[in-house]
Design a protein around this motif. Structure first.
Motif, PDB file in Angstrom:
ATOM      1  N   MET A  21      16.213  18.102  26.926  1.00 57.03           N
ATOM      2  CA  MET A  21      16.504  18.033  25.495  1.00 57.03           C
ATOM      3  C   MET A  21      15.929  19.259  24.786  1.00 57.03           C
ATOM      4  N   ALA A  22      14.724  19.684  25.179  1.00 58.42           N
ATOM      5  CA  ALA A  22      14.107  20.870  24.571  1.00 58.42           C
ATOM      6  C   ALA A  22      14.936  22.123  24.880  1.00 58.42           C
ATOM      7  N   ASP A  28      20.482  25.728  20.968  1.00 60.12           N
ATOM      8  CA  ASP A  28      21.257  25.457  19.764  1.00 60.12           C
ATOM      9  C   ASP A  28      20.640  26.105  18.520  1.00 60.12           C
ATOM     10  N   LEU A  29      19.332  26.160  18.452  1.00 65.33           N
ATOM     11  CA  LEU A  29      18.634  26.621  17.251  1.00 65.33           C
ATOM     12  C   LEU A  29      18.203  28.079  17.281  1.00 65.33           C
ATOM     13  N   SER A  30      18.326  28.734  18.415  1.00 61.75           N
ATOM     14  CA  SER A  30      17.679  30.045  18.589  1.00 61.75           C
ATOM     15  C   SER A  30      18.366  31.220  17.912  1.00 61.75           C
ATOM     16  N   GLY A  31      19.630  31.090  17.608  1.00 62.23           N
ATOM     17  CA  GLY A  31      20.327  32.218  17.016  1.00 62.23           C
ATOM     18  C   GLY A  31      20.349  33.445  17.911  1.00 62.23           C
ATOM     19  N   GLY A  32      20.264  33.236  19.216  1.00 61.31           N
ATOM     20  CA  GLY A  32      20.315  34.342  20.162  1.00 61.31           C
ATOM     21  C   GLY A  32      18.978  35.021  20.410  1.00 61.31           C
ATOM     22  N   ARG A  33      17.912  34.590  19.754  1.00 62.81           N
ATOM     23  CA  ARG A  33      16.584  35.188  19.957  1.00 62.81           C
ATOM     24  C   ARG A  33      15.935  34.742  21.251  1.00 62.81           C
ATOM     25  N   PHE A  34      16.383  33.602  21.777  1.00 61.93           N
ATOM     26  CA  PHE A  34      15.748  33.009  22.947  1.00 61.93           C
ATOM     27  C   PHE A  34      16.785  32.639  24.000  1.00 61.93           C
ATOM     28  N   ILE A 138      10.236  22.923  17.920  1.00 60.84           N
ATOM     29  CA  ILE A 138      11.097  24.054  18.285  1.00 60.84           C
ATOM     30  C   ILE A 138      11.567  24.808  17.053  1.00 60.84           C
ATOM     31  N   GLU A 139      11.837  24.121  15.961  1.00 59.46           N
ATOM     32  CA  GLU A 139      12.237  24.818  14.739  1.00 59.46           C
ATOM     33  C   GLU A 139      11.131  25.738  14.252  1.00 59.46           C
ATOM     34  N   VAL A 140       9.899  25.278  14.286  1.00 61.91           N
ATOM     35  CA  VAL A 140       8.778  26.138  13.880  1.00 61.91           C
ATOM     36  C   VAL A 140       8.662  27.312  14.846  1.00 61.91           C
ATOM     37  N   PHE A 141       8.691  27.021  16.137  1.00 59.00           N
ATOM     38  CA  PHE A 141       8.585  28.063  17.160  1.00 59.00           C
ATOM     39  C   PHE A 141       9.685  29.111  17.001  1.00 59.00           C
ATOM     40  N   ALA A 142      10.914  28.659  16.838  1.00 60.53           N
ATOM     41  CA  ALA A 142      12.047  29.589  16.756  1.00 60.53           C
ATOM     42  C   ALA A 142      11.991  30.471  15.520  1.00 60.53           C
ATOM     43  N   ASN A 143      11.231  30.050  14.514  1.00 60.61           N
ATOM     44  CA  ASN A 143      11.128  30.829  13.276  1.00 60.61           C
ATOM     45  C   ASN A 143       9.851  31.646  13.169  1.00 60.61           C
ATOM     46  N   LEU A 144       8.994  31.592  14.190  1.00 60.81           N
ATOM     47  CA  LEU A 144       7.786  32.417  14.175  1.00 60.81           C
ATOM     48  C   LEU A 144       8.148  33.891  14.316  1.00 60.81           C
ATOM     49  N   LEU A 161       1.014  23.344  17.402  1.00 57.19           N
ATOM     50  CA  LEU A 161       2.271  22.585  17.434  1.00 57.19           C
ATOM     51  C   LEU A 161       2.214  21.456  18.462  1.00 57.19           C
ATOM     52  N   GLY A 162       1.534  21.692  19.555  1.00 54.17           N
ATOM     53  CA  GLY A 162       1.408  20.673  20.589  1.00 54.17           C
ATOM     54  C   GLY A 162       0.516  19.519  20.187  1.00 54.17           C
ATOM     55  N   ASP A 163      -0.361  19.752  19.227  1.00 57.12           N
ATOM     56  CA  ASP A 163      -1.272  18.700  18.770  1.00 57.12           C
ATOM     57  C   ASP A 163      -0.640  17.779  17.744  1.00 57.12           C
ATOM     58  N   VAL A 164       0.505  18.176  17.192  1.00 59.74           N
ATOM     59  CA  VAL A 164       1.154  17.385  16.154  1.00 59.74           C
ATOM     60  C   VAL A 164       1.926  16.247  16.795  1.00 59.74           C
ATOM     61  N   ARG A 165       1.604  15.037  16.396  1.00 60.01           N
ATOM     62  CA  ARG A 165       2.301  13.848  16.903  1.00 60.01           C
ATOM     63  C   ARG A 165       3.069  13.211  15.757  1.00 60.01           C
ATOM     64  N   PRO A 166       4.194  12.581  16.037  1.00 63.17           N
ATOM     65  CA  PRO A 166       4.989  11.966  14.962  1.00 63.17           C
ATOM     66  C   PRO A 166       4.244  10.788  14.333  1.00 63.17           C
ATOM     67  N   ARG A 167       4.538  10.583  13.079  1.00 57.78           N
ATOM     68  CA  ARG A 167       3.991   9.423  12.369  1.00 57.78           C
ATOM     69  C   ARG A 167       5.094   8.388  12.226  1.00 57.78           C
TER      70      ARG A 167
END
Length: 168
Positions: A21-22, A28-34, A138-144, A161-167
């Protein structure tokens, strides 16, 4: 760290759900950067059908997805990976073999939707939650601005980013 395209390998235990899925999300989100890839330390025999269904419901292309063994990326055609992102809580960075090119290794442990019990609709909710968690990261990563960040600063941002868990 500046280049035109960055290669990212998402690693899971079986490469049947989260890592696939990742991979699909970043493509899908990379815009060709990745360039996105995925692999498993102990690959499953097939892609989890609920993972595919979850991607399809989110209108994320699934073409070309397949289960792969991590060994495909160790000596594969001189291709260096820039980032290895572990999405399994059961696989740690220390469990990985050394990769050529000294990639940045990050742990984004994500709850395993395959462990969910219940009816298919109840399990689909859990898959959707995992997809949202991956998408947020991934959205945050792709926009760094990777090319502007020092390696240590970039590593710290990705670790957070890895420490963030969903609420829920």
């Amino acid at each position: 760290m500046h280049q035109d395209v960055y290669r990212v390998l998402f690693v899971g235990l079986e490469n049947a759900a989260r890592s696939l899925m990742a991979e699909a999300l970043l493509r899908d989100l990379s815009g060709g950067r990745f360039e996105a890839f995925s692999a498993g330390v102990d690959p499953a025999g097939a892609i989890d059908p609920l993972a595919v269904r979850t991607l399809e419901l989110a209108q994320i292309p699934t073409d070309g997805l397949r289960v792969k063994q991590i060994g495909e990326y160790l000596n594969g055609g001189g291709m260096n990976i820039d980032f290895v992102i572990v999405v399994s809580d059961r696989v740690g960075a220390d469990d990985l073999p050394p990769f050529p090119g000294n990639p940045m290794v990050v742990n984004w442990g994500t709850d395993d939707p395959r462990a969910a019990d219940g009816t298919e609709p109840e399990r689909q909710v859990v898959y959707g939650r995992a997809l949202r968690q991956l998408r947020n990261r991934i959205e945050v990563f792709a926009n760094l601005s990777i090319e502007r960040l020092d390696r240590l600063v970039l590593q710290a941002k990705l670790d957070v980013l890895g420490d963030v868990r969903p609420r829920d």
